[in-house]
Each structure stands twice: as structure tokens, then as C-alpha cells.
Design a protein around this motif. Sequence first.
Motif, PDB file in Angstrom:
ATOM      1  N   LEU A 120       1.102 -12.820   6.452  1.00 33.01           N
ATOM      2  CA  LEU A 120      -0.224 -12.475   6.951  1.00 33.01           C
ATOM      3  C   LEU A 120      -0.198 -11.144   7.681  1.00 33.01           C
ATOM      4  O   LEU A 120      -1.094 -10.304   7.520  1.00 33.01           O
ATOM      5  CB  LEU A 120      -0.733 -13.577   7.882  1.00 33.01           C
ATOM      6  N   ARG A 121       0.841 -10.939   8.481  1.00 27.36           N
ATOM      7  CA  ARG A 121       0.956  -9.690   9.220  1.00 27.36           C
ATOM      8  C   ARG A 121       1.132  -8.520   8.261  1.00 27.36           C
ATOM      9  O   ARG A 121       0.503  -7.465   8.424  1.00 27.36           O
ATOM     10  CB  ARG A 121       2.132  -9.762  10.190  1.00 27.36           C
ATOM     11  N   ALA A 122       1.953  -8.700   7.227  1.00 29.58           N
ATOM     12  CA  ALA A 122       2.208  -7.624   6.265  1.00 29.58           C
ATOM     13  C   ALA A 122       0.934  -7.242   5.511  1.00 29.58           C
ATOM     14  O   ALA A 122       0.628  -6.051   5.342  1.00 29.58           O
ATOM     15  CB  ALA A 122       3.299  -8.044   5.283  1.00 29.58           C
ATOM     16  N   TYR A 123       0.184  -8.246   5.049  1.00 26.47           N
ATOM     17  CA  TYR A 123      -1.030  -7.939   4.291  1.00 26.47           C
ATOM     18  C   TYR A 123      -2.148  -7.411   5.185  1.00 26.47           C
ATOM     19  O   TYR A 123      -2.952  -6.580   4.767  1.00 26.47           O
ATOM     20  CB  TYR A 123      -1.488  -9.175   3.515  1.00 26.47           C
ATOM     21  N   THR A 124      -2.195  -7.884   6.411  1.00 27.76           N
ATOM     22  CA  THR A 124      -3.190  -7.350   7.345  1.00 27.76           C
ATOM     23  C   THR A 124      -2.907  -5.882   7.631  1.00 27.76           C
ATOM     24  O   THR A 124      -3.818  -5.045   7.639  1.00 27.76           O
ATOM     25  CB  THR A 124      -3.184  -8.151   8.655  1.00 27.76           C
ATOM     26  N   GLU A 125      -1.639  -5.565   7.844  1.00 21.93           N
ATOM     27  CA  GLU A 125      -1.265  -4.163   8.083  1.00 21.93           C
ATOM     28  C   GLU A 125      -1.544  -3.313   6.851  1.00 21.93           C
ATOM     29  O   GLU A 125      -2.004  -2.164   6.965  1.00 21.93           O
ATOM     30  CB  GLU A 125       0.210  -4.082   8.475  1.00 21.93           C
ATOM     31  N   ALA A 126      -1.282  -3.881   5.659  1.00 21.32           N
ATOM     32  CA  ALA A 126      -1.551  -3.152   4.423  1.00 21.32           C
ATOM     33  C   ALA A 126      -3.041  -2.870   4.279  1.00 21.32           C
ATOM     34  O   ALA A 126      -3.444  -1.760   3.913  1.00 21.32           O
ATOM     35  CB  ALA A 126      -1.042  -3.951   3.226  1.00 21.32           C
ATOM     36  N   PHE A 127      -3.869  -3.862   4.572  1.00 21.00           N
ATOM     37  CA  PHE A 127      -5.320  -3.667   4.444  1.00 21.00           C
ATOM     38  C   PHE A 127      -5.804  -2.626   5.448  1.00 21.00           C
ATOM     39  O   PHE A 127      -6.628  -1.757   5.112  1.00 21.00           O
ATOM     40  CB  PHE A 127      -6.065  -4.983   4.643  1.00 21.00           C
TER      41      PHE A 127
ATOM     42  N   GLY B 202      -3.717   8.996  -4.023  1.00 21.74           N
ATOM     43  CA  GLY B 202      -2.402   8.793  -4.610  1.00 21.74           C
ATOM     44  C   GLY B 202      -2.019   7.339  -4.703  1.00 21.74           C
ATOM     45  O   GLY B 202      -2.860   6.443  -4.726  1.00 21.74           O
ATOM     46  N   GLU B 203      -0.708   7.091  -4.745  1.00 20.13           N
ATOM     47  CA  GLU B 203      -0.220   5.717  -4.861  1.00 20.13           C
ATOM     48  C   GLU B 203      -0.482   4.961  -3.554  1.00 20.13           C
ATOM     49  O   GLU B 203      -0.540   5.548  -2.477  1.00 20.13           O
ATOM     50  CB  GLU B 203       1.271   5.697  -5.191  1.00 20.13           C
ATOM     51  N   HIS B 204      -0.647   3.642  -3.686  1.00 18.30           N
ATOM     52  CA  HIS B 204      -0.862   2.823  -2.491  1.00 18.30           C
ATOM     53  C   HIS B 204      -0.372   1.414  -2.754  1.00 18.30           C
ATOM     54  O   HIS B 204      -0.157   1.004  -3.915  1.00 18.30           O
ATOM     55  CB  HIS B 204      -2.338   2.818  -2.076  1.00 18.30           C
ATOM     56  N   VAL B 205      -0.181   0.653  -1.693  1.00 21.12           N
ATOM     57  CA  VAL B 205       0.405  -0.683  -1.788  1.00 21.12           C
ATOM     58  C   VAL B 205      -0.440  -1.616  -2.643  1.00 21.12           C
ATOM     59  O   VAL B 205       0.064  -2.540  -3.281  1.00 21.12           O
ATOM     60  CB  VAL B 205       0.595  -1.280  -0.381  1.00 21.12           C
ATOM     61  N   GLY B 206      -1.748  -1.381  -2.692  1.00 18.58           N
ATOM     62  CA  GLY B 206      -2.631  -2.247  -3.448  1.00 18.58           C
ATOM     63  C   GLY B 206      -2.459  -2.159  -4.946  1.00 18.58           C
ATOM     64  O   GLY B 206      -2.980  -3.011  -5.682  1.00 18.58           O
ATOM     65  N   LEU B 207      -1.751  -1.147  -5.438  1.00 19.11           N
ATOM     66  CA  LEU B 207      -1.545  -1.016  -6.878  1.00 19.11           C
ATOM     67  C   LEU B 207      -0.711  -2.171  -7.426  1.00 19.11           C
ATOM     68  O   LEU B 207      -0.765  -2.480  -8.616  1.00 19.11           O
ATOM     69  CB  LEU B 207      -0.869   0.321  -7.196  1.00 19.11           C
ATOM     70  N   ILE B 208       0.066  -2.802  -6.577  1.00 23.60           N
ATOM     71  CA  ILE B 208       0.893  -3.929  -7.009  1.00 23.60           C
ATOM     72  C   ILE B 208       0.022  -5.120  -7.366  1.00 23.60           C
ATOM     73  O   ILE B 208       0.212  -5.766  -8.395  1.00 23.60           O
ATOM     74  CB  ILE B 208       1.895  -4.315  -5.909  1.00 23.60           C
TER      75      ILE B 208
ATOM     76  N   SER C 219      -4.132  -0.198   6.642  1.00 25.67           N
ATOM     77  CA  SER C 219      -3.673   1.104   6.157  1.00 25.67           C
ATOM     78  C   SER C 219      -4.571   1.627   5.045  1.00 25.67           C
ATOM     79  O   SER C 219      -4.906   2.818   4.998  1.00 25.67           O
ATOM     80  CB  SER C 219      -2.224   0.985   5.658  1.00 25.67           C
ATOM     81  N   LEU C 220      -4.963   0.735   4.140  1.00 20.58           N
ATOM     82  CA  LEU C 220      -5.838   1.129   3.033  1.00 20.58           C
ATOM     83  C   LEU C 220      -7.205   1.566   3.561  1.00 20.58           C
ATOM     84  O   LEU C 220      -7.804   2.518   3.045  1.00 20.58           O
ATOM     85  CB  LEU C 220      -5.990  -0.031   2.049  1.00 20.58           C
ATOM     86  N   GLN C 221      -7.697   0.880   4.563  1.00 23.71           N
ATOM     87  CA  GLN C 221      -8.976   1.277   5.154  1.00 23.71           C
ATOM     88  C   GLN C 221      -8.876   2.672   5.770  1.00 23.71           C
ATOM     89  O   GLN C 221      -9.812   3.482   5.660  1.00 23.71           O
ATOM     90  CB  GLN C 221      -9.410   0.274   6.224  1.00 23.71           C
ATOM     91  N   ASP C 222      -7.747   2.936   6.421  1.00 27.77           N
ATOM     92  CA  ASP C 222      -7.560   4.251   7.038  1.00 27.77           C
ATOM     93  C   ASP C 222      -7.523   5.360   5.987  1.00 27.77           C
ATOM     94  O   ASP C 222      -7.994   6.476   6.228  1.00 27.77           O
ATOM     95  CB  ASP C 222      -6.264   4.267   7.853  1.00 27.77           C
ATOM     96  N   ARG C 223      -6.959   5.063   4.813  1.00 27.82           N
ATOM     97  CA  ARG C 223      -6.822   6.065   3.756  1.00 27.82           C
ATOM     98  C   ARG C 223      -8.099   6.212   2.924  1.00 27.82           C
ATOM     99  O   ARG C 223      -8.298   7.227   2.254  1.00 27.82           O
ATOM    100  CB  ARG C 223      -5.652   5.718   2.850  1.00 27.82           C
ATOM    101  N   ALA C 224      -8.932   5.191   2.954  1.00 28.04           N
ATOM    102  CA  ALA C 224     -10.149   5.198   2.142  1.00 28.04           C
ATOM    103  C   ALA C 224     -11.227   6.068   2.762  1.00 28.04           C
ATOM    104  O   ALA C 224     -11.151   6.457   3.936  1.00 28.04           O
ATOM    105  CB  ALA C 224     -10.662   3.765   1.979  1.00 28.04           C
TER     106      ALA C 224
END
Length: 291
Positions: free
Chosen positions: A256-263, A216-222, A265-270
Motif C-alpha cells: 500500500l505504501r509503495a503504490y501510494t507513493e507511486a501514485f 517519459g517512462e513511469h512506474v505506471g507503464l508496468i 509521484s505520478l500526480q506530481d509529474r502529471a
Amino acid sequence: MRYGPAVRRRQLGAELRSLRGQAGLTSSEAAARLGWHQSKVSRIETGRSGVKTPDVRRLLDLYEVRDTRLRDLLAALAGTDDAGEGRHHWWRAYRDLLPAAYRDFISLESQASRMRTLETTVVPGLLQTRDYALAMTRAAVAGLSDEQVDALVEVRLARQDVLRADPPLQLSVVLDEAVLRRPVGGPKVFAGQLARLREVSKLPQVRLQVLPFTSGEHVGLISPFVIFSFPNISDLDVVVLDHLTSSLCLERKEDLRAYTEAFNSLQDRALSPEESEKFIAGLSDGTKEEQ
């Protein structure tokens, strides 16, 4: 590309101050041995003024810093293009062809110890085949001669040496499924690219994960992004965001903290690396049938 010169000066100053402390010198003693005023050392260490590469090297010599990679990185933080020699600056031969933003990106890439990247449209440059890179370059950059296109492809391939360095760059990649559905270069070229992805996914320094459409949708789409981390120096991580005509570098701890957390999260969903390899293998089989 803007790398926040004020932030870089503060970071460089903090590292030089730490190295001075490890050398057992006061700022006054360091200044006296170099024939400088104490205020010059103070301004450098607090980031209130810039420092030229030769002066950085003089300080590192005084502090008996022998680590070549650390010396090159600190010299690069002084904000010049002449820091260091060897593989970290091989692209200087192409400086007339490469935009400043691209040169800066390669500089970060060559000096980093770890790279985390989310890609939503194309295969990361470090994993591209020659034919894929050629097709992408022709599509992305108009008005170049065949010789210039070939040179840009050679740069793309030369960048991949970081994965074979000693030690190699530790690369973590999250690929949106869209990357694997776009047959760049045609079926034959794309089949070769999928095969390359399967090959590099088995390297110990590479962690490759696919983010399927079903997530589905994810933060990386931005926006796709890259996080660089560097050896020996703490608190120097940097996030790079690419735009059509420029790149943006984020260095604030909150970013840095926000993008690290986003990455993370994406790894967990991948898909896991093993599941991702099987996913790509399935697409490879389909591509072969189309040829």
C-alpha cells in the motif's frame, strides 16, 4: 478476485475489538450477553476464525453501532454477498452475468470513500459515456448477445452513481496520454468521450490529471492500478491490479505504501487539473476537425 481472507479476518476482528472497547464491554461480557463462549469472541477478534454476517450484525447491535455504512462494510468483510441492502448491492441483479472478480470490484467501489486510479489504456469506467462503454464492451467481451452487452453497459453506467452519492466518492485519476489518443468507437464517439472528461473534470469530487508522453517512462507503464480507501475504518486501503483473466488485491502495508507513493509521484509529474482540461480541450478541437 482474492482479497486475502486471513488479512480481512484480522482487520474485521480488530475493528470489532475496538468497537467492543468503545462500548465498555469485556470479551467475556460480550460473549455472555450473546449466549456465546468467550473463546468465540476471542477467535473472531484475533482473526483465528471466520465469522458469519448475522453474527457480525449481532455484535454491532450489542455495541450499539448505528452507522449504516459502517455496518454494511463490516458485514461485507465477513466474506459474504448478502451484507447490507440498497445501493451498495444493486449489482446482485446481474450476478449471473458478472464474473466474481467484477462483482468484488464493484463492491469495493461502492463502499469506498476515496478512489485513486492510474489508467494507461482506456478511460476509467466511472467516466465513460454510454457509447464509449458500448464500444469497449463489444471489443473486450466476445460471444455475448446484444442483450448481454447492453446489460454490461448498464452496469458500467450504474456504477457511476457513486459520484452522485451523498457523500460522493472522491475520485483522483491520472490518465496516460495514450488513453486520449485511442479513438475508441470512432471519431464521433470519442469526441463525446473527450467532452465528458472535460465535464467531469470540473466536479469538486473529481481530480483529473493527464500524464503526457513528454513525461517519459513511469512506474505506471508496468500496470494500471486502483487504490481504494474506506470511511470510518483505518488501515483498510487496498490496491487492485487488473490482469487479462483475473484481478489481484494487495493489502500488505508495504504494498500500500509503495503504490501510494507511486501514485503521488505520478500526480506530481502529471499536468495540473487546469492544464489537463486545456490539454483535453485541444484534443477535442482536433477530433471535431476529423469528423
